[in-house]
Design a protein around this motif. Structure first.
Motif, short mmCIF file in Angstrom:
data_model
loop_
_atom_site.label_atom_id
_atom_site.label_comp_id
_atom_site.label_asym_id
_atom_site.label_seq_id
_atom_site.Cartn_x
_atom_site.Cartn_y
_atom_site.Cartn_z
N ALA A 85 44.81 38.87 27.12
CA ALA A 85 43.72 39.84 27.24
C ALA A 85 42.36 39.26 26.91
CB ALA A 85 44.00 41.04 26.32
N VAL A 86 42.29 38.26 26.03
CA VAL A 86 40.98 37.73 25.65
C VAL A 86 40.28 37.10 26.85
CG1 VAL A 86 41.90 35.51 24.88
CG2 VAL A 86 39.76 36.35 23.93
N ARG A 87 41.03 36.55 27.80
CA ARG A 87 40.41 36.00 29.00
C ARG A 87 40.46 36.96 30.18
NH1 ARG A 87 41.50 30.29 32.27
NH2 ARG A 87 40.34 30.90 34.12
N TYR A 88 41.60 37.62 30.37
CA TYR A 88 41.80 38.38 31.60
C TYR A 88 41.61 39.88 31.45
CZ TYR A 88 43.69 34.13 33.72
OH TYR A 88 43.85 32.85 34.23
N GLY A 89 41.46 40.37 30.22
CA GLY A 89 41.26 41.80 30.05
C GLY A 89 42.58 42.56 29.98
N THR A 90 42.48 43.89 30.08
CA THR A 90 43.64 44.76 29.95
C THR A 90 44.05 45.33 31.31
OG1 THR A 90 42.34 46.75 29.53
CG2 THR A 90 42.84 45.36 27.63
N MET A 91 45.04 46.18 31.30
CA MET A 91 45.60 46.69 32.56
C MET A 91 44.54 47.36 33.43
SD MET A 91 48.64 46.56 33.83
CE MET A 91 49.44 47.19 35.32
N LYS A 92 43.62 48.07 32.83
CA LYS A 92 42.60 48.78 33.61
C LYS A 92 41.77 47.85 34.47
CE LYS A 92 39.22 48.72 29.84
NZ LYS A 92 38.52 47.51 30.36
N ASP A 93 41.68 46.58 34.08
CA ASP A 93 40.86 45.62 34.83
C ASP A 93 41.59 45.06 36.04
OD1 ASP A 93 38.71 45.64 32.84
OD2 ASP A 93 40.15 44.62 31.55
N TRP A 94 42.89 45.36 36.18
CA TRP A 94 43.70 44.74 37.23
C TRP A 94 44.33 45.75 38.19
CZ3 TRP A 94 43.47 39.65 38.09
CH2 TRP A 94 42.78 38.92 37.13
N VAL A 95 44.01 47.02 38.02
CA VAL A 95 44.53 48.04 38.93
C VAL A 95 43.45 48.40 39.94
CG1 VAL A 95 45.53 50.34 39.11
CG2 VAL A 95 46.04 48.94 37.11
N ILE A 96 43.75 48.20 41.21
CA ILE A 96 42.79 48.53 42.28
C ILE A 96 42.92 49.99 42.67
CG2 ILE A 96 42.16 48.11 44.68
CD1 ILE A 96 42.98 45.19 44.26
N ASN A 97 44.14 50.42 42.97
CA ASN A 97 44.37 51.83 43.30
C ASN A 97 45.77 52.24 42.91
OD1 ASN A 97 46.28 51.51 45.51
ND2 ASN A 97 44.56 50.84 46.78
N LEU A 98 46.01 53.53 42.91
CA LEU A 98 47.30 54.09 42.54
C LEU A 98 47.69 55.18 43.54
CD1 LEU A 98 46.65 54.62 38.72
CD2 LEU A 98 48.10 52.84 39.72
N THR A 99 48.97 55.25 43.83
CA THR A 99 49.54 56.41 44.51
C THR A 99 50.15 57.29 43.42
OG1 THR A 99 50.01 55.17 46.52
CG2 THR A 99 51.21 57.23 46.21
#
Length: 566
Positions: free
Chosen positions: A253-267
């Motif tokens: 997370a310190v480099r890449y962030g958390t889940m919210k930073d990697w979700v583009i869209n959701l069904t």
């Protein structure tokens, strides 16, 4: 409704074999089993004994044999009951269907989706209503378990549950820590075990479309030949659906962030069965509300995620792992804070105190002996030149902060061996449990500048408590964990655990931090969330939930309650 502690029943995999009863048995088994019928009779004084909302009364502890027997013999059901926040406040009520209504829902779904799509077998209900990982468990189990295979089937489940006012609880990996997938009001648990595939990968666009029950490690294994990977890395058993639900993070997370930073869209399937997609597939948009961000971290209380489009990152050219021991946890924390403040590129910065290092040695899972001292674990990744520069700068900072040993892996195998200590941390603590003992795992997060102070004070509190406890966590982004061993049948010891945990939480809030960095709120930290955000902010969240889910059917009881406190 209160949450109570129930005993662990021995380890099981997140998706143990499904036991299918014959049709004649289904009428008798698991129709809303009450795991602890005495729990509902607790006094308001007991309920208010601590800020946690947990009960520390030993009467709420049961042996595994008692749990099994009470569950099995409660075949007539614990009542598909109306949930009432307080008996004296009938307005604080979500009206759920009757026992007959729920029977109709189960029968209708079996007709629509197939006989084996819905299970009411006792073993299934136990598995989905009781967590090996969670510090607490609800005193009820789900009424039935649904096993959909597609978004369309999830939509059908939601339509039928909405029709009969049956609560719905999403379930993927089953490894959450705050009773996030428990069923405090019974209802239908929706297990995505059969929705675990990669649907599409767009290599040129660096994204992938997946179903909710694919494990992040399996995802990375399947796409490794593309030169891309998904960088969010919580516990090995975690699955994408739960990771979205709790906005989890992990060592990267310190480099890449958390889940919210990697979700583009959701069904997402809504409470009434409607299906929406939160946005299209570009990496940036300013079109309307950020519905994707709204669902990430909502713990299934706003909608049921059935597909996620995730960003991918290039696999770095080089990764190096380092381990450094220090005299005190404050020296560790100071090193991490200075490293981040100076902007040195680092992928992971993890801490384990001397207790946790001793646990690793005693468990023997890493194949080597470690210095019993507070220790930092690092990963650096990037170009060869960039990594070398980061390693040199970090070594200088560490030595300035009294590092007693500095070791960097020379090859991939050595890197794996060094990093294995961090990955084995929770398992090692679990492995040392004796009969009747348990592990309470909690986390908080604070601004980086306050990290050395809170870790030092929390560490001293744990020592003063006389409990066997270790500190570990993702120190690079201000998030750390405590793992505490305790005797679950010892009332005094349980109260000590509660006291030290909630002092830690309150201290984090005083430092403008958070009651949870990545575990989520679930049932366990609802009271702490009130302290963190205040009643007005919580009520705004409550209003959003009502607009999505007016009948309070989606994962009810999690994050906050139906009505504001009087």
């Amino acid at each position: 409704m209160r949450a109570v502690f129930l005993p662990r029943r021995g380890f099981s995999t997140p998706h143990a074999p499904r036991y299918r009863p014959q049709n004649a048995q289904r009428a008798l088994i698991g129709r809303g089993i009450r795991a602890n019928s005495s729990a509902a009779t607790s006094s308001s004084q007991q309920e208010g004994s601590s800020d946690s909302g947990y009960s520390s009364n030993s009467s709420f502890w049961m042996s595994s044999r008692t749990l099994f027997a009470s569950a099995f013999t409660a075949g007539l059901g614990y009542g598909y009951a109306t949930y009432t926040s307080q008996a004296s406040h009938p307005s604080k009520t979500a009206q759920y269907g009757s026992s007959g209504d729920f029977d109709k829902a189960i029968a209708e779904l079996r007709t629509k989706l197939g006989e084996d799509s819905i299970s009411t077998e006792e073993e299934d209900l136990q598995q989905h209503g009781f967590s090996e990982w969670s510090t607490l468990n609800a005193d009820r189990l789900p009424v039935a378990i649904a096993y959909p295979t597609s978004t369309e089937e999830v939509s059908e489940i939601a339509k039928v549950c909405h029709k009969y006012r049956m609560p719905m609880i999403p379930y993927s990996g089953g490894s959450s820590l705050e009773a996030n997938f428990s069923a405090p009001h019974g209802g239908m648990t929706i297990d995505f075990a059969m929705m675990n595939k990669i649907l599409t990968i767009h290599e040129d666009d660096m994204d992938v479309v997946v179903q909710p029950s694919i494990q992040w490690m399996d995802l990375n294994e399947q796409i490794k030949d593309t030169g891309l990977f998904f960088p969010v890395d919580p516990g090995p058993s975690a699955m994408i659906g739960g990771m979205v639900g709790t906005n989890c993070s992990g060592t990267n997370a310190v480099r890449y962030g958390t889940m919210k930073d990697w979700v583009i869209n959701l069904t997402v399937v809504l409470a009434d069965g409607r299906v929406i997609k939160t946005r299209k597939r570009p990496r940036k948009t300013s079109a309307g509300y950020n519905l994707t961000g709204l669902f990430v971290g909502s713990e299934g209380t706003l909608g049921i995620v059935t597909e996620a489009t995730l960003k991918l990152a290039p696999i770095p050219e080089l990764t190096r792992v380092g381990v450094m021991a220090f005299p005190t946890v404050r020296d560790c924390a100071a090193t991490a804070a200075q490293l981040i403040r100076k902007g040195i590129p680092v992928q992971c910065v993890e801490i384990m105190d001397e207790v946790q290092m001793d646990v690793i040695n005693r468990a023997g899972g890493t194949g080597r002996q470690w210095a019993v001292a507070p220790t930092l674990f690092f990963k650096f990744s990037g170009t060869t030149a960039g990594v070398a520069d980061s390693v040199n700068l970090t070594t200088v900072i560490a030595k300035t902060n009294k590092a007693s040993s500095v070791q960097f892996a020379k090859n991939e195998k050595e890197a794996h061996d060094l990093w294995s200590a961090r990955k084995q941390a929770l398992w090692s603590m679990m492995a040392l449990r004796t009969e009747g003992s348990d592990v309470w795992s909690t986390d908080v997060a604070v601004p980086i500048s306050r990290l050395p102070e809170i870790i030092e004070i929390s560490k001293q509190d744990l020592v003063d408590s006389g409990l066997f406890a270790g500190i570990l966590g993702h120190i690079g982004d201000g998030n750390f964990h405590a793992s505490i061993m305790f005797d679950r049948q010892n009332k005094e010891e349980t109260e000590r655990v509660e006291q030290v945990v909630y002092k830690m939480v309150d201290r984090a809030l005083e430092m403008e931090g958070s009651c949870t960095g990545e575990h989520g709120v679930g049932l366990g930290k609802k009271e702490s969330l009130k302290k963190e955000l205040g009643p007005e902010t919580i009520d705004i969240m409550r209003s959003i939930k009502r607009s999505f889910d007016p009948h309070w059917l989606l994962n009810p009881g999690k994050i906050f309650d139906l009505e504001k406190d009087s």
